[in-house]
Scaffold this motif. Sequence first.
Motif, PDB file in Angstrom:
ATOM      1  N   ALA A   1      -2.683 -48.219 -33.892  1.00 47.26           N
ATOM      2  CA  ALA A   1      -3.381 -48.549 -32.653  1.00 47.26           C
ATOM      3  C   ALA A   1      -4.660 -47.721 -32.585  1.00 47.26           C
ATOM      4  O   ALA A   1      -4.609 -46.495 -32.453  1.00 47.26           O
ATOM      5  CB  ALA A   1      -2.497 -48.259 -31.446  1.00 47.26           C
ATOM      6  N   VAL A   2      -5.790 -48.386 -32.692  1.00 41.23           N
ATOM      7  CA  VAL A   2      -7.089 -47.710 -32.769  1.00 41.23           C
ATOM      8  C   VAL A   2      -7.875 -47.955 -31.482  1.00 41.23           C
ATOM      9  O   VAL A   2      -7.977 -49.095 -31.013  1.00 41.23           O
ATOM     10  CB  VAL A   2      -7.884 -48.235 -33.980  1.00 41.23           C
ATOM     11  N   VAL A   3      -8.431 -46.899 -30.924  1.00 41.26           N
ATOM     12  CA  VAL A   3      -9.219 -47.020 -29.699  1.00 41.26           C
ATOM     13  C   VAL A   3     -10.507 -47.795 -29.988  1.00 41.26           C
ATOM     14  O   VAL A   3     -11.144 -47.607 -31.036  1.00 41.26           O
ATOM     15  CB  VAL A   3      -9.555 -45.632 -29.132  1.00 41.26           C
ATOM     16  N   PHE A   4     -10.887 -48.686 -29.055  1.00 40.80           N
ATOM     17  CA  PHE A   4     -12.141 -49.414 -29.191  1.00 40.80           C
ATOM     18  C   PHE A   4     -12.782 -49.546 -27.814  1.00 40.80           C
ATOM     19  O   PHE A   4     -12.141 -49.325 -26.780  1.00 40.80           O
ATOM     20  CB  PHE A   4     -11.911 -50.809 -29.787  1.00 40.80           C
ATOM     21  N   THR A   5     -14.054 -49.941 -27.785  1.00 37.31           N
ATOM     22  CA  THR A   5     -14.764 -50.140 -26.515  1.00 37.31           C
ATOM     23  C   THR A   5     -15.526 -51.455 -26.468  1.00 37.31           C
ATOM     24  O   THR A   5     -15.848 -51.943 -25.384  1.00 37.31           O
ATOM     25  CB  THR A   5     -15.762 -48.990 -26.258  1.00 37.31           C
ATOM     26  N   ASP A   6     -15.833 -52.058 -27.608  1.00 37.03           N
ATOM     27  CA  ASP A   6     -16.682 -53.256 -27.652  1.00 37.03           C
ATOM     28  C   ASP A   6     -15.844 -54.525 -27.534  1.00 37.03           C
ATOM     29  O   ASP A   6     -15.403 -55.100 -28.535  1.00 37.03           O
ATOM     30  CB  ASP A   6     -17.495 -53.261 -28.946  1.00 37.03           C
ATOM     31  N   TRP A   7     -15.639 -54.969 -26.312  1.00 39.02           N
ATOM     32  CA  TRP A   7     -14.843 -56.168 -26.065  1.00 39.02           C
ATOM     33  C   TRP A   7     -15.563 -57.434 -26.513  1.00 39.02           C
ATOM     34  O   TRP A   7     -14.916 -58.405 -26.913  1.00 39.02           O
ATOM     35  CB  TRP A   7     -14.468 -56.262 -24.604  1.00 39.02           C
ATOM     36  N   LYS A   8     -16.868 -57.449 -26.433  1.00 39.27           N
ATOM     37  CA  LYS A   8     -17.614 -58.654 -26.818  1.00 39.27           C
ATOM     38  C   LYS A   8     -17.435 -58.938 -28.304  1.00 39.27           C
ATOM     39  O   LYS A   8     -17.178 -60.085 -28.710  1.00 39.27           O
ATOM     40  CB  LYS A   8     -19.100 -58.508 -26.470  1.00 39.27           C
ATOM     41  N   ALA A   9     -17.569 -57.908 -29.124  1.00 34.30           N
ATOM     42  CA  ALA A   9     -17.365 -58.075 -30.545  1.00 34.30           C
ATOM     43  C   ALA A   9     -15.933 -58.500 -30.838  1.00 34.30           C
ATOM     44  O   ALA A   9     -15.655 -59.310 -31.727  1.00 34.30           O
ATOM     45  CB  ALA A   9     -17.692 -56.777 -31.294  1.00 34.30           C
ATOM     46  N   LEU A  10     -15.001 -57.938 -30.074  1.00 30.87           N
ATOM     47  CA  LEU A  10     -13.591 -58.279 -30.231  1.00 30.87           C
ATOM     48  C   LEU A  10     -13.361 -59.752 -29.942  1.00 30.87           C
ATOM     49  O   LEU A  10     -12.707 -60.471 -30.710  1.00 30.87           O
ATOM     50  CB  LEU A  10     -12.749 -57.424 -29.282  1.00 30.87           C
ATOM     51  N   ALA A  11     -13.903 -60.237 -28.814  1.00 31.91           N
ATOM     52  CA  ALA A  11     -13.727 -61.634 -28.421  1.00 31.91           C
ATOM     53  C   ALA A  11     -14.388 -62.580 -29.415  1.00 31.91           C
ATOM     54  O   ALA A  11     -13.843 -63.621 -29.773  1.00 31.91           O
ATOM     55  CB  ALA A  11     -14.291 -61.857 -27.021  1.00 31.91           C
ATOM     56  N   ASN A  12     -15.557 -62.207 -29.905  1.00 28.60           N
ATOM     57  CA  ASN A  12     -16.278 -63.064 -30.849  1.00 28.60           C
ATOM     58  C   ASN A  12     -15.583 -63.124 -32.196  1.00 28.60           C
ATOM     59  O   ASN A  12     -15.695 -64.119 -32.914  1.00 28.60           O
ATOM     60  CB  ASN A  12     -17.716 -62.566 -31.024  1.00 28.60           C
ATOM     61  N   GLY A  13     -14.861 -62.059 -32.518  1.00 31.11           N
ATOM     62  CA  GLY A  13     -14.229 -62.005 -33.839  1.00 31.11           C
ATOM     63  C   GLY A  13     -12.796 -62.446 -33.864  1.00 31.11           C
ATOM     64  O   GLY A  13     -12.140 -62.350 -34.898  1.00 31.11           O
ATOM     65  N   ARG A  14     -12.313 -62.960 -32.743  1.00 37.92           N
ATOM     66  CA  ARG A  14     -10.888 -63.290 -32.716  1.00 37.92           C
ATOM     67  C   ARG A  14     -10.529 -64.430 -33.650  1.00 37.92           C
ATOM     68  O   ARG A  14      -9.397 -64.586 -34.056  1.00 37.92           O
ATOM     69  CB  ARG A  14     -10.462 -63.651 -31.284  1.00 37.92           C
TER      70      ARG A  14
END
Length: 392
Positions: free
Chosen positions: A379-392
């Motif tokens: 489980a890795v901490v992240f902050t960039d939700w936009k990149a996450l959503a785009n890369g799903r």
Amino acid sequence: MRAVARRSMAALGMLVALGGPAWAEPGVTDREITIGSCSALSGPASFLGTQTVQGAQAYLNWVNDQGGVHDRKIRLVAHDDGYEPARAIECFKKLKQENVFAAAFFVGTPTAAKHVVMAENSKLPIVGLFTGAQLLHEPFKRYVVNVRASYFDEAREQVDNLWAAGVRKVGVIYQDDAFGVAVLEGVKRALAKYGAQPVALGSFPRNTLDVDRGIEQVRAAGPEAVVMVGPYAPVAEIVKRGRAARWNPLYLTVSFVGTEAFIKAADRAGEGVVITQVVPPVDRADLPSVALYQKALRKYFPEAQPNFVSLEGFVDAMVLVEGLKRAGRDVTREKLVDALESIRDLDLGLGPQLKVNYGPRDHKAFDTVYYTRVKDGKAVVFTDWKALANGR
């Protein structure tokens, strides 16, 4: 006969004057304070219970090795309720029969729904529950003092960040009980702020892996993101079966899942799943209390692996001990609650985001949420939700 009675009364008076055991609070002796716990020590959610208790016991052992609290050692009596409401009732009754001073380190919402009512009725404080359900706080309960952020906090953070990233279609697959409904209501409330609602809902029975119908109910609506609500075993099944059927929305779940157990159960299918957390990552040794947690776990449970659940139990124990310290040598249950309510901006060594704050009508210490995503089995901490959503 009268002489005997006078001697008995004189002895009783001496005990009262000395603050002796004739007037001792239940579960308190000159040398010991007994705390009782009810949690899932067996069954499909056993990782959550065993790890919560282990983390708490690690801190209590450390405190006891330093001399205890006001020269008293803290003894923890942990019982199993199997994450079942009926057993939860019997477990709490058992704690009362054993005359524990207070309760702590409980696990689960459906069980808490029984525990908190019994705590209020018997005026027996519970400090630290591994659940973020709103029923702990609404209506206000004097004898229920929790630590972690709520499920409403976690759901709000998930939805706000999804919305900011452009994700609009959110489905929910939830455990059909008080826990599932608690998180579902949090998601609904968070979406309502944007004039939206879940695009589809699916459910599954507690303590089962019967998740197929829930998947079908939600998949048909084509959600971009799916919030899964349950402990590690059924949530792992949802992502495993979903990915096997080539259904790959952005999967999210909340802290109750039991992160490390979920990652193990889901295996490769768990990659990319977002999990909100209510305590810092266990590798943050730069934070004093996380470093102490690592040290205590190595000392008292050398075979144990650090994890989010046991760290939360450790933090709950820290808060309980702080309350006992502030309550003083002549501790009572009422003094314990008053002492906890007196805590303001207490830095436990968990970083500036997590300072303990209570009040006479506020029994939730934290509202901070961390964002993690499963990557390479961690489980890795992240902050960039936009990149996450785009890369799903």
